[in-house]
Design an enzyme around this catalytic site. Sequence first.
Site, PDB file in Angstrom:
ATOM      1  N   HIS A   1       0.865  -1.309   0.039  1.00 50.93           N
ATOM      2  CA  HIS A   1      -0.257  -0.007   0.034  1.00 50.93           C
ATOM      3  C   HIS A   1       0.884   1.276   0.085  1.00 50.93           C
ATOM      4  CE1 HIS A   1      -3.411   2.344   1.432  1.00 50.93           C
ATOM      5  NE2 HIS A   1      -2.659   3.265   1.816  1.00 50.93           N
ATOM      6  N   GLU A   2       1.475   1.358   0.940  1.00 54.04           N
ATOM      7  CA  GLU A   2       2.662   2.455   1.114  1.00 54.04           C
ATOM      8  C   GLU A   2       3.495   2.598  -0.207  1.00 54.04           C
ATOM      9  OE1 GLU A   2       1.591   4.553   3.067  1.00 54.04           O
ATOM     10  OE2 GLU A   2       0.422   3.130   4.472  1.00 54.04           O
TER      11      GLU A   2
ATOM     12  N   HIS B   1       1.809   4.605  -2.665  1.00 52.61           N
ATOM     13  CA  HIS B   1       1.847   5.885  -2.647  1.00 52.61           C
ATOM     14  C   HIS B   1       3.474   6.391  -3.073  1.00 52.61           C
ATOM     15  CE1 HIS B   1      -1.649   6.683  -0.459  1.00 52.61           C
ATOM     16  NE2 HIS B   1      -1.284   5.847   0.504  1.00 52.61           N
TER      17      HIS B   1
ATOM     18  N   HIS C   1       3.531   6.952  -6.746  1.00 56.19           N
ATOM     19  CA  HIS C   1       2.923   7.731  -7.225  1.00 56.19           C
ATOM     20  C   HIS C   1       3.884   9.233  -6.988  1.00 56.19           C
ATOM     21  CE1 HIS C   1      -1.280  10.188  -6.874  1.00 56.19           C
ATOM     22  NE2 HIS C   1      -0.717  10.414  -8.218  1.00 56.19           N
TER      23      HIS C   1
HETATM   24 ZN   LIG Z   1      -2.613   5.324   2.071  1.00 59.16          ZN
END
Ligand SMILES: [Zn+2]
Length: 680
Positions: A466-467, A470, A473
Amino acid sequence: MSTNPLISPWQTPFQTPPFDLIKTEHYEPAFRHALEVARQEIQAITNQPEAATFNNTVAALDRSGELLGHISDIFFNLLVCNTSKELQELAQKIQPELTAFYNEITLNEKLFMRINEVYEHRECLNEEERMLMEKSYRNFIRHGAKLNADEKQQYNQLTMRLSQLTLQFSDNVLAATHAFTKHITDEQLLSGLPQSARDIAATKAKAKGLDGWLFDLTMPSYQAIMKYADDRELRKEFFMHYSSRCFHDAHDNSALVYEIASLRKQIAKLLGFNDYASYVLTERMAKDKDHVYELLHTLETPSREAAEKEMQAMVDFARHLGFKGDFERWDMSYYAEKQKESLFNFNEEELKVYFPLDKVISGVFGLAHQLYDLDFVETKEIPVYQKDVKTFFVHRKDQIIAVLYLDFFPRENKKGGAWMTSFREQHKTNEGENIIPLVSLVMNFTPPTADKPSLLTFNELTTFMHEFGHALHGMLSEVTYTSLSGTSVPRDFVELPSQINENWASDIHFLQSFAQHYQTNETIPEALIKKVKEMENFQAGYLSCRQLSFGFLDMCWHDEAEVNPDLEVLEQEAMKVVDFFPRPKGCCTSTAFTHIFSGGYAAGYYGYKWAEVLDADAFSLFQETGIFNKDTANKFLDCILCRGGSREAMRMFVDFRGREPKVEALLKRSGLCAVGTPSY
Ligand SMILES: [Zn+2]
């Protein structure tokens, strides 16, 4: 001043922060100096004789305050991941000065007139320029540019107070989390706990010069007790300490939450909105409260129906094991774990041995290579703020495009949870030079012990994915302006890149690419992966209800209605979607809910669910084309990952998916359309 490393030019690779030279006493003079420099820059933009243009005003504003930005990035990151009493005290002192400075900008009439002038001629701008223009214009208005003198003064006071209180709120949560430890010397109390959790607790005790085992409220320690401790009183004790943090204790936040909510409401009203949620949501994909409630209610019924069956099955299972009496919240994780073991013949410990941290890192990196052509080279050249932080140069097509910091383990001076942040965002200088981002992931994973490496749970693996989404991104951003860079997108869109990346976690090809037994190097067996797959939706209805309950609670604090002055009653009502078992007296979620009271998720928690709709729907395109399909990955990169906030969120989604998002993919993925009662 010249010896202050925060202000002197950084002689480090890619001008990364010189953490090895920075001392606490450097921050305050550096902030003062940087504030002065930033004020001069703003004055120069405001008072220049030339007529306002996009470049000399809007873009110049985006580029101003660079030094202040660098120092703030370092300071506020360390304040949560490597804090100290001194940093916390300084934050209380500096935060109001920063708020005052940013208010000076948006309340500067002469500057706003220039912004307004460019805004009125915005049709000649290109897409990215127009996004920056509109964001900047709205930012001024949303921060009081159109208020009269009296109102501006009020705005100033309210925001200064608010910024102080939100800081105090998170300091309190950190203090309360670390205020409780339990020193155990009677091994019988540890019954049920796996060896790995015992080892970690023993290491902790030893570090404090104690015999036996030391447990605390950091995630790996707390979860081990809740999932495995046979001793029900012990689970209750931990549950109550965790769930009553900052609620009428030495670090009380129970008055702060009301004051923060009230300040936010007053600010919203001053700016012409009914309530804080309406103020916030105009900047989001959701646009207004109706859309938020529509989503929460759409998911509520199927989630609740599934969860009721799941909870009934869990209680039945507990009875079948001989449980008597009333089922309480501190029984949930424990029996859920037992039920999972029985249903799937699975035990978390059996899986963990295949997830030594270094292998997991190479797996996560490998996926980014396969999909987005990234390569990661570890380096010791880059200064770090803490010795076990790892740093990497991130390469793409023969270029270094980012520096990545990874900070994995819990520390007393680190906030709980996991998050992505940056020490600098990607942007281009006025001369067109690309400045690479410095991205950091901060987590609280299972630490290594004397004789075992860090072995991650599947949940930790998913959190990492998940991290890392990010981080992608942030690292792959290819924009011009800092304000539009990487994760600078609407809050309910920002979880799309992170959540979509979780989808690969249970894929057999992905898992077999790295998951090897930490002692024998044996690749994870197919049968075990099958179990992981089968278990994916275990208690999915309950987990969905839990997220929805946080979403409702958040909206309750920020909607127009008066909030109930009794905190426990307020939460009972707002969070009823998750009330399967009675709320114990003395528990409170809000007082430790940093997402909404000190993070950026106020009136934004629903965004996780919103983005789940987006990510499930976007991932369904990967499923249609093959999840390692390079064309689809390129499309995701090109339509979303590299765009930052330089395009409208809906447009980016539609560019990728070919249509607007639909909720069906999420319901299907979490098995909420047709849920049967599990059998054992
Ligand atoms: Zn998040």
